[in-house]
Design a protein around this motif. Sequence first.
Motif, PDB file in Angstrom:
ATOM      1  N   GLU A 241       4.982  24.222 -27.667  1.00 19.43           N
ATOM      2  CA  GLU A 241       6.042  25.050 -27.116  1.00 19.43           C
ATOM      3  C   GLU A 241       6.835  25.718 -28.232  1.00 19.43           C
ATOM      4  O   GLU A 241       7.226  26.894 -28.137  1.00 19.43           O
ATOM      5  CB  GLU A 241       6.964  24.189 -26.240  1.00 19.43           C
ATOM      6  CG  GLU A 241       8.056  24.967 -25.541  1.00 19.43           C
ATOM      7  CD  GLU A 241       7.503  25.936 -24.510  1.00 19.43           C
ATOM      8  OE1 GLU A 241       8.184  26.918 -24.179  1.00 19.43           O
ATOM      9  OE2 GLU A 241       6.357  25.697 -24.035  1.00 19.43           O
ATOM     10  N   THR A 242       7.042  24.968 -29.318  1.00 19.78           N
ATOM     11  CA  THR A 242       7.767  25.529 -30.460  1.00 19.78           C
ATOM     12  C   THR A 242       6.980  26.676 -31.070  1.00 19.78           C
ATOM     13  O   THR A 242       7.554  27.707 -31.469  1.00 19.78           O
ATOM     14  CB  THR A 242       8.026  24.440 -31.509  1.00 19.78           C
ATOM     15  OG1 THR A 242       8.770  23.373 -30.906  1.00 19.78           O
ATOM     16  CG2 THR A 242       8.808  24.985 -32.683  1.00 19.78           C
TER      17      THR A 242
ATOM     18  N   ARG B 114       4.843  28.643 -29.588  1.00 22.82           N
ATOM     19  CA  ARG B 114       4.932  29.793 -28.698  1.00 22.82           C
ATOM     20  C   ARG B 114       6.262  30.512 -28.892  1.00 22.82           C
ATOM     21  O   ARG B 114       6.323  31.757 -28.974  1.00 22.82           O
ATOM     22  CB  ARG B 114       4.778  29.361 -27.252  1.00 22.82           C
ATOM     23  CG  ARG B 114       3.372  28.887 -26.907  1.00 22.82           C
ATOM     24  CD  ARG B 114       3.342  28.341 -25.485  1.00 22.82           C
ATOM     25  NE  ARG B 114       2.007  27.869 -25.144  1.00 22.82           N
ATOM     26  CZ  ARG B 114       1.725  27.199 -24.031  1.00 22.82           C
ATOM     27  NH1 ARG B 114       2.711  26.939 -23.157  1.00 22.82           N
ATOM     28  NH2 ARG B 114       0.486  26.803 -23.791  1.00 22.82           N
ATOM     29  N   ASN B 115       7.283  29.772 -28.963  1.00 21.18           N
ATOM     30  CA  ASN B 115       8.599  30.367 -29.152  1.00 21.18           C
ATOM     31  C   ASN B 115       8.684  31.097 -30.479  1.00 21.18           C
ATOM     32  O   ASN B 115       9.288  32.171 -30.584  1.00 21.18           O
ATOM     33  CB  ASN B 115       9.690  29.307 -29.070  1.00 21.18           C
ATOM     34  CG  ASN B 115       9.784  28.690 -27.673  1.00 21.18           C
ATOM     35  OD1 ASN B 115       9.389  29.324 -26.685  1.00 21.18           O
ATOM     36  ND2 ASN B 115      10.299  27.472 -27.597  1.00 21.18           N
ATOM     37  N   ASP B 116       8.063  30.490 -31.526  1.00 19.28           N
ATOM     38  CA  ASP B 116       8.098  31.122 -32.843  1.00 19.28           C
ATOM     39  C   ASP B 116       7.325  32.438 -32.837  1.00 19.28           C
ATOM     40  O   ASP B 116       7.741  33.416 -33.482  1.00 19.28           O
ATOM     41  CB  ASP B 116       7.518  30.188 -33.898  1.00 19.28           C
ATOM     42  CG  ASP B 116       8.434  28.990 -34.146  1.00 19.28           C
ATOM     43  OD1 ASP B 116       9.634  29.065 -33.780  1.00 19.28           O
ATOM     44  OD2 ASP B 116       7.967  27.959 -34.714  1.00 19.28           O
ATOM     45  N   ARG B 117       6.188  32.478 -32.141  1.00 19.36           N
ATOM     46  CA  ARG B 117       5.423  33.717 -32.092  1.00 19.36           C
ATOM     47  C   ARG B 117       6.214  34.808 -31.371  1.00 19.36           C
ATOM     48  O   ARG B 117       6.201  35.975 -31.775  1.00 19.36           O
ATOM     49  CB  ARG B 117       4.088  33.479 -31.369  1.00 19.36           C
ATOM     50  CG  ARG B 117       3.100  32.673 -32.232  1.00 19.36           C
ATOM     51  CD  ARG B 117       1.802  32.428 -31.482  1.00 19.36           C
ATOM     52  NE  ARG B 117       0.859  31.690 -32.314  1.00 19.36           N
ATOM     53  CZ  ARG B 117      -0.337  31.276 -31.889  1.00 19.36           C
ATOM     54  NH1 ARG B 117      -0.721  31.540 -30.639  1.00 19.36           N
ATOM     55  NH2 ARG B 117      -1.127  30.625 -32.720  1.00 19.36           N
ATOM     56  N   GLU B 118       6.899  34.438 -30.303  1.00 22.17           N
ATOM     57  CA  GLU B 118       7.714  35.413 -29.599  1.00 22.17           C
ATOM     58  C   GLU B 118       8.837  35.921 -30.508  1.00 22.17           C
ATOM     59  O   GLU B 118       9.167  37.111 -30.512  1.00 22.17           O
ATOM     60  CB  GLU B 118       8.305  34.798 -28.330  1.00 22.17           C
ATOM     61  CG  GLU B 118       7.267  34.452 -27.267  1.00 22.17           C
ATOM     62  CD  GLU B 118       6.600  35.706 -26.710  1.00 22.17           C
ATOM     63  OE1 GLU B 118       7.246  36.767 -26.726  1.00 22.17           O
ATOM     64  OE2 GLU B 118       5.453  35.602 -26.249  1.00 22.17           O
ATOM     65  N   LYS B 119       9.380  35.013 -31.283  1.00 20.18           N
ATOM     66  CA  LYS B 119      10.433  35.416 -32.209  1.00 20.18           C
ATOM     67  C   LYS B 119       9.876  36.346 -33.287  1.00 20.18           C
ATOM     68  O   LYS B 119      10.511  37.327 -33.686  1.00 20.18           O
ATOM     69  CB  LYS B 119      11.073  34.201 -32.860  1.00 20.18           C
ATOM     70  CG  LYS B 119      11.900  33.352 -31.894  1.00 20.18           C
ATOM     71  CD  LYS B 119      12.486  32.141 -32.620  1.00 20.18           C
ATOM     72  CE  LYS B 119      13.299  31.296 -31.665  1.00 20.18           C
ATOM     73  NZ  LYS B 119      13.869  30.096 -32.330  1.00 20.18           N
TER      74      LYS B 119
END
Length: 752
Positions: free
Chosen positions: A658-659, A661-666
């Motif tokens: 999940e982290t 995924r969030n980092d890629r979105e960021k």
Amino acid sequence: MAKKNKKADEAAVVNRIAVMVRDAVGVSVTNIADKQAVGLSSYRREPLDGDLDKNGKPLRPGKSKYVSADVQERTDWLKSNLYKLLVSQKQIVSFEPNGAEDEALAEQQNDVVNHIATVKNSFGMIMEDWIANGIITGIGIATVEFKTEQEEMLPELIKGLTDEQLVQFVNDEEAGKLEIIERSDAYSAPAPPPQPGMPPEMAMLSRPVAPMVRDIKIRRKRLNITMPIRALPPEDFIVSKNAHIDPQTGGICADLQGHKRLVSKQDLLDMKFDKAKVDLIPFASDDDAPMAVERSKNTDFDQGVDETGDKVTVYEIYTKIAIDDDTPRHYRITIGGDLENAPVMLAHQEVRKFYPYAPFVPFPEPNTLFGQSMADRVGQEQNIKSKFIRNTHDSFNKFVDPLVFVNRNEVNLDDLRNPYPGKTIRTDGNPANAISYNQPQFAGAAAMGLIAQIDQTMDNVTGAGGNMMSVNPADLQNTTATASTQRMSGQQMRVEHIAQTFAASGIRYLFRVIIDLLRNNADDAAKLITRLTGKYENMRVDEWDSDLDITTNVAFGVTDKLGSIQNMQMIQALQGEMAQFGLSNPQTAYNRAVRTLDVLGQKNPSLYFIDPETARKQAEAQPKQPPPPNPLVEVEQVKAQAAMAEKEKDRQLEIAIETMRNDREKDKAAMEFELKRAEITAKYAAQVDIARVEAETAKQRNDLEMTMLANEQAQKAAQERAQAEAQAAQQAQAQQVAAMQAPQQQMPPQGM
């Protein structure tokens, strides 16, 4: 109609008491008083009857005047043995509660009375005189009193008191706490110094008005509450002739008890006695009582009275009589002066039945207070032995210095005067005919056996002597070791019997008197108890019961240490045998150990052993230890820990994904933001650093991948460790089960 109480006439009461006192032992010249004087004379090894004339000159010139030391020797030996038995205790007496409600009271009484005896008084020195008087004269008396005295401190000068401060000192003076000796006139107090840097004009204006003060000199007062214990001189004790020891209390039963003493008139005034009555008392004259005369031989006093000339004789008398009404009650009556001529009653006070006189009679006679002294027991033997030894000395002197016969016609008499070794003596003929010696036979050897027999008799009747300390090896030639031991044990038993009687009578009663005095002075006793022990139980002191059971702590049986220790060793062996049958336990072993310490003179067993009851309570107070681990439970715990670790691994993996995924979105949002910013900047001829943005994005992504890899490795290691622990627990369980089954498989069948 109610009967009106009638107060007795004071003169009639004092005259009646005076008659009783004059007839009592200690005042009248009686056989008992004469025997006491003989006891002291024998102890001092005074010359025997017929040795001196009325002027004190010898009646037997040239003869031996030796006086045997038997009374003195046996008195000191017996005193030392009794002192050891009675004084070597941590607690002299113990009060036993009658019930559970009396336990706190008994504990407080134990603390207080033992503190009074051993700390506030020197009980060892009291016993020294008490025991010595009893052995020498046949009776020893100890007394105790409750005293409240106002002690004045040294003068103290206090300066600069304002009127307000002086009021407090005046109030303290009215309350009796101090006395203002001097006070000065009022004067102005010195002005305080001006503040630094302030102009003189301003300093004068700001200076406060100085108050008027005084100086006073005071003497502070302190109330002292004491309970002094002392041994009375036997000649000062007064008791009626029908006296005997009370078997219930250990005290004295008598119609009258008391003592006399010499007191200055100023001391009587300090005791708050009426000055008019004190002035009526004549000064003391010579005391011609036998004991007073005998004791004054070694002092500068004349006939037992000091020579200062300002002392009067005061009698403290305790008896049951009707004074304040028609009912006879116990009173303490203070009388001053000459009993024959107008004695003066200074005061009377109602008291309880415990008169403050505790007896010690070493050799009692039934149904009477007056027993025998050491001189009564061995005085005749001392006289006979002294005469035997005197005759032995005289015989030996005649043997070594015989009579000389001189033929004055054949020898020069001048040469015989002042002879010395090697001197020349002129003779006119045969020297054997000129000088001859009449040398009698030495007869002292025949008396040695009689003297030894007298010594043995004195040892037997007193229980004190050389045989108490050791056995003469020469005696073993004619006496078996067993017989010598039995003889010593018999004498030791006699000494312990004297100690037991003393403990059950005088010592026990003395502490009853202490409690009774505390009870009769309840308010002051509370202050005294708090001062002595640092604490005070919240109870009424006047509820203290003097009749509580008292146990005297005396280490009996310690005189024969060797025999007692051998007995303890035999008991130890028997306890070992009884332990096999469950008839001996730690408590019985502890009791034997405590008894052994008593024999060795150690009175505090808690320094060496722990009471089994105390050990049990300590064990109960400690936290309980957890039970030993169960292998089956440990296996289940390891499995549960492994399952939890697996769940934790899955949870951490989900969090990492999940982290990411969030980092890629960021990262995507950051790239779009930078591109947008570059487009805006390009309008102003600026270049967007695309390479820098890509490098930062790549670094963040690399760090995230490294973190996920480290988490996976840690989870894998935890899982492997949990599996290893589970396998070890399973192996331990299998080994334990195998060990439990192995003996059963190896046991041979029954009957083989």
